[in-house]
Design a protein around this motif. Structure first.
Motif, short mmCIF file in Angstrom:
data_model
loop_
_atom_site.label_atom_id
_atom_site.label_comp_id
_atom_site.label_asym_id
_atom_site.label_seq_id
_atom_site.Cartn_x
_atom_site.Cartn_y
_atom_site.Cartn_z
N ASP A 12 7.61 0.33 0.72
CA ASP A 12 8.07 1.23 -0.34
C ASP A 12 7.57 0.73 -1.70
O ASP A 12 7.10 1.52 -2.53
N LEU A 13 7.69 -0.58 -1.93
CA LEU A 13 7.19 -1.15 -3.18
C LEU A 13 5.68 -0.99 -3.29
O LEU A 13 5.14 -0.65 -4.35
N TRP A 14 5.00 -1.25 -2.18
CA TRP A 14 3.53 -1.17 -2.18
C TRP A 14 3.07 0.23 -2.59
O TRP A 14 2.22 0.39 -3.47
N PRO A 19 -2.35 1.24 -6.39
CA PRO A 19 -3.22 2.43 -6.42
C PRO A 19 -3.63 2.84 -5.02
O PRO A 19 -3.71 2.01 -4.10
N GLU A 20 -3.89 4.11 -4.86
CA GLU A 20 -4.32 4.65 -3.57
C GLU A 20 -5.70 4.12 -3.21
O GLU A 20 -6.62 4.10 -4.02
N GLU A 21 -5.85 3.66 -1.95
CA GLU A 21 -7.16 3.18 -1.50
C GLU A 21 -8.07 4.37 -1.22
O GLU A 21 -7.62 5.40 -0.72
N PRO A 22 -9.37 4.24 -1.54
CA PRO A 22 -10.30 5.38 -1.33
C PRO A 22 -10.49 5.68 0.15
O PRO A 22 -10.46 4.78 0.99
N CYS A 50 0.74 5.02 9.30
CA CYS A 50 -0.23 5.91 8.66
C CYS A 50 -0.31 5.74 7.16
O CYS A 50 -1.26 6.17 6.52
N GLY A 51 0.71 5.08 6.55
CA GLY A 51 0.70 4.94 5.11
C GLY A 51 0.67 6.31 4.44
O GLY A 51 1.39 7.22 4.84
N SER A 52 -0.21 6.48 3.48
CA SER A 52 -0.33 7.76 2.78
C SER A 52 -1.31 8.70 3.46
O SER A 52 -1.69 9.72 2.88
N GLY A 53 -1.75 8.35 4.67
CA GLY A 53 -2.49 9.29 5.51
C GLY A 53 -3.99 9.32 5.37
O GLY A 53 -4.64 10.27 5.81
N ARG A 54 -4.62 8.27 4.82
CA ARG A 54 -6.06 8.35 4.56
C ARG A 54 -6.89 8.46 5.85
O ARG A 54 -7.87 9.21 5.89
N HIS A 55 -6.52 7.73 6.92
CA HIS A 55 -7.27 7.86 8.17
C HIS A 55 -7.11 9.26 8.75
O HIS A 55 -8.08 9.86 9.25
#
Length: 247
Positions: A12-14, A19-22, A50-55
């Motif tokens: 949650d802190l991360w 910043p969002e990874e590309p 999944c984190g913020s879903g980049r994959h």
């Protein structure tokens, strides 16, 4: 293993501060899936961590449509939905992996976990998780994991290490310790905000499994190692490696 509240608080802190990874940083993993493991047509895929879903977004761009992601972090899932709000074809869930797999009635053609997220689990917890993963796989399905490369860790990451990253909001301190005796990596990050506030991240413990040990644990739950498809991608010169299994 770090406690589930600690893991949730950490991520949650991360996702609140970092910043969002590309999306291009997903290229190797997504290429492995789309070119060698699975075709887009009717393939149902689950991303554990999944984190913020980049994959998942990159897989969607390659034609995959039945995509699901689960993560510990509520903030990560909210970010994932926001970043994908125009298409709304990816389904996200905020749960612990094992709890999600027990309650979820769907089965999948591929279950994967990248960025060494699976190494948050100790051996005993990993066995329980693998059993749940196995039950959530369709016949002939795959599961793919990114784990620490024990050869690289032993040779290159044995010293205590700290580096700083300058961000728009302040300075991020990345701190890593390696306990060779226990084969455990301990991360103890903190963030110094521009206003002078210090944000300490809960300590994160990750287990460094040898490939043989990881395969051994998987076999205990009837998962079958599939070394051929990932053999050429696993070298001693990179800090992560892949482990692929079939049902």
């Amino acid at each position: 293993m770090s406690t589930l509240p600690e893991i949730k608080s950490l991520f949650d802190l991360w996702y609140n501060y970092m910043p969002e990874e590309p999306d291009w940083q997903t290229d190797d993993a997504v290429d492995l899936i789309s070119n060698y493991i699975m075709s887009p047509y009717d393939s149902k895929i689950l991303d554990l961590g999944c984190g913020s879903g980049r994959h998942l977004r990159c897989l969607e761009a390659k034609g995959f449509r039945k995509l699901h992601g689960v993560d510990f972090s509520e903030i990560a899932i909210k970010k994932a939905y926001k970043l994908n709000e125009e298409k709304k074809k990816i389904r996200y869930y905020q749960r612990e992996f094992g709890d999600f797999l027990v309650d979820n009635i769907e089965t999948f053609d591929l279950i994967y976990s990248f960025d060494c997220t699976i190494t948050l689990y100790s051996e005993s917890d990993l066995i329980l998780l693998f059993e749940k993963i196995y039950r959530s796989m369709l016949p002939g399905a795959y599961c793919l994991f990114e784990i620490w490369n024990e050869h690289y860790v032993e040779n290159e990451m044995f010293n205590d290490y700290e580096r700083m990253h300058e961000l728009e909001i302040g300075t991020f301190h990345y701190i890593r310790r390696y306990d060779r005796k226990s084969s455990i990596l301990v991360f103890a990050h903190y963030l110094e905000l521009s206003n002078g506030e210090k944000v300490e991240f809960p300590h994160q413990i990750q287990y460094v499994y040898s490939t043989d040990k990881f395969n051994e644990i998987a076999k205990m739950t009837n998962l079958k190692p599939n070394i051929g498809l990932v053999k050429d991608r696993n070298t001693t010169s990179y800090y992560k490696c892949y482990a692929l299994f079939t049902k």
